[in-house]
Design a protein around this motif. Structure first.
Motif, short mmCIF file in Angstrom:
data_model
loop_
_atom_site.label_atom_id
_atom_site.label_comp_id
_atom_site.label_asym_id
_atom_site.label_seq_id
_atom_site.Cartn_x
_atom_site.Cartn_y
_atom_site.Cartn_z
N UNK A 12 0.63 -1.09 -0.20
CA UNK A 12 0.01 0.06 -0.29
C UNK A 12 0.70 0.77 0.13
N UNK A 13 2.33 1.38 0.08
CA UNK A 13 3.08 2.43 -0.07
C UNK A 13 3.23 2.71 1.59
N UNK A 14 2.98 2.03 2.07
CA UNK A 14 3.42 2.56 3.46
C UNK A 14 4.69 2.07 4.00
N UNK A 15 4.99 3.39 4.51
CA UNK A 15 6.63 2.40 5.47
C UNK A 15 5.76 2.44 6.95
N UNK A 16 6.78 0.93 7.11
CA UNK A 16 6.06 0.33 8.27
C UNK A 16 6.65 0.54 9.66
N UNK A 17 6.51 0.36 10.44
CA UNK A 17 7.86 0.28 12.02
C UNK A 17 7.19 -1.19 12.91
N UNK A 18 7.85 -1.90 13.64
CA UNK A 18 8.14 -2.93 14.52
C UNK A 18 8.54 -2.54 16.05
N UNK A 19 7.10 -2.27 16.51
CA UNK A 19 7.37 -2.38 18.05
C UNK A 19 6.53 -3.20 19.24
N UNK A 20 7.41 -2.59 20.54
CA UNK A 20 8.62 -1.97 20.64
C UNK A 20 9.11 -2.63 21.13
N UNK A 190 -3.06 11.06 -1.33
CA UNK A 190 -3.46 9.79 -2.09
C UNK A 190 -4.99 9.70 -2.29
N UNK A 191 -5.26 9.49 -3.70
CA UNK A 191 -6.91 9.53 -3.80
C UNK A 191 -7.13 8.07 -3.29
N UNK A 192 -8.09 8.23 -1.82
CA UNK A 192 -8.29 6.38 -1.62
C UNK A 192 -10.59 6.56 -1.46
N UNK A 193 -10.50 5.29 -1.44
CA UNK A 193 -11.94 5.11 -1.57
C UNK A 193 -12.56 5.10 0.00
#
Length: 369
Positions: A12-20, A190-193
């Motif tokens: 989805x074009x998202x930068x992902x972070x794992x935590x903690x 971004x366009x989204x529905x």
């Protein structure tokens, strides 16, 4: 699950972070207030807590956020955010993570009550932090906020100028490369529905609702059954859902209000009585004993970082209703289900206090889901 989450985010074009990191799954303390201790060996952590992080790293997660938890069998001196044995030894070397290590908020009680701001910042960067979150945060508009920020920056510059911060070049290289590769090309909007997203949200919320206990088959509500919906939470206890910190839950309308609104959509007005906490207390004294209605007592809890949502009055109300109504009472938990463990009252759990979950719970009660 963590592997799928990373993959889905990236698609989805998202930068992902794992935590903690290394994990809050076995703590009893709250790092907003204190430093919890998890007394596990590295072997135990690898077998239990670190599995989801290893899966996320293998899936290419972009960032890992640290925890302010102390693991004395790995580092007896410092919590993970300030620990080179944990960040360099475990995360980098053992798990092979090559992305950005970002700290949890350095303004939380675990850090602020045990370290001076400048000391904590220097320890964190030298332990393996690449990006620092909220080294100073003026929750309460403290006049020392700017002074502390400047002192931290001056200390970092002084250490770097004196050659005491050899890690700085590699940190800057990682951060700049990360921003150029992942953030700079990213569209700000971004366009989204929106209707499609809300439909997915509602499906997930509906699938999560579970009847934990209902031996008398009170649900779904039968045709013609009189129903009393009770707000067990006093209105004053909602005051902090919108607060100046701005970090959540930022829910101006309570879960109870959404639940009551959904019930009103599907039940005739002459069958449904909705009572707030004060009105319920009066009803409990005057009418409950003679009522044949089904009582739905709604309980709520909200994620308030570093604080607690007040629940004592709600528990007292449920206890009183249980004594008065007996088998005609069912608790609707717009929250986690932990409160149901030490009770035998019939219980439906939505596992969330958001609007979608409150409405989903109501639909289960009335037999529409």
């Amino acid at each position: 699950m963590s592997r799928r989450y990373v993959q889905g985010g990236h698609r989805g074009g998202i930068t992902v972070c794992a935590k903690h990191f290394p994990g809050h799954g076995d703590t009893t303390g709250d790092t907003h207030r204190e430093i919890p201790v998890v007394d596990k060996s590295f072997a135990q952590l690898m077998q239990e807590d670190l599995w989801p992080f290893k899966a996320a790293v293998d899936a290419g997660v972009d960032l890992v956020m640290t925890s302010h938890i102390r693991y004395p069998q790995i580092d007896a001196a410092h919590p993970a955010t300030l620990s080179a044995p944990i960040l360099r030894g475990v995360l980098r070397e053992q798990l092979g993570f090559g992305g950005i290590v970002i700290s949890d908020s350095m303004n939380m009680g675990a850090i602020r009550r045990n370290y001076a701001p400048v000391e904590a910042a220097l320890l964190a960067f030298k332990a393996g932090i690449d990006m620092m979150m909220l080294s100073e945060e003026h929750y309460d508009h403290d006049t020392a906020y700017l002074d502390n920020q400047l002192a931290m920056l001056d200390a970092i510059v002084a250490d770097a100028s004196a050659g005491r911060f050899p890690e700085l070049d590699s940190i800057v290289s990682r951060v700049v490369a990360f921003k150029l590769a992942r953030l700079q090309p990213m569209a700000l909007y971004q366009d989204f529905n929106l209707p499609a997203h809300l439909e997915i949200e509602q499906q997930a919320a509906q699938a999560a609702v579970k009847i934990l206990r209902d031996p008398a088959r009170l649900l779904p509500i039968q045709a013609g059954q009189q129903v009393v919906v009770i707000q067990t939470t006093p209105l004053a206890d909602y005051a902090n859902l919108m607060n100046p910190r701005g970090i959540g839950p930022n829910q101006a309308i309570s879960a109870f209000d959404y639940f009551a609104a959904e019930m009103s959509l599907h039940l005739e007005a002459d069958r449904l009585l909705i009572l707030d906490h004060d009105a319920a207390q009066a009803w409990l004294l005057d009418q409950a004993s003679s009522s044949t209605a089904l009582v739905l007592a709604v309980t709520e809890n909200y994620p308030l970082p570093g604080e607690d949502f007040q629940q004592a009055a709600s528990r007292e109300m449920v206890d009183g209703l249980s004594r008065a109504m007996g088998p005609r009472l069912l608790v609707v938990g717009l929250r986690s289900g932990y409160e149901a463990i030490n009770s035998d009252v019939p219980y439906l759990c939505a596992y969330s206090s958001r609007e979608c979950s409150a409405r989903a719970a109501a639909r289960v009660c009335i037999g529409r889901a």
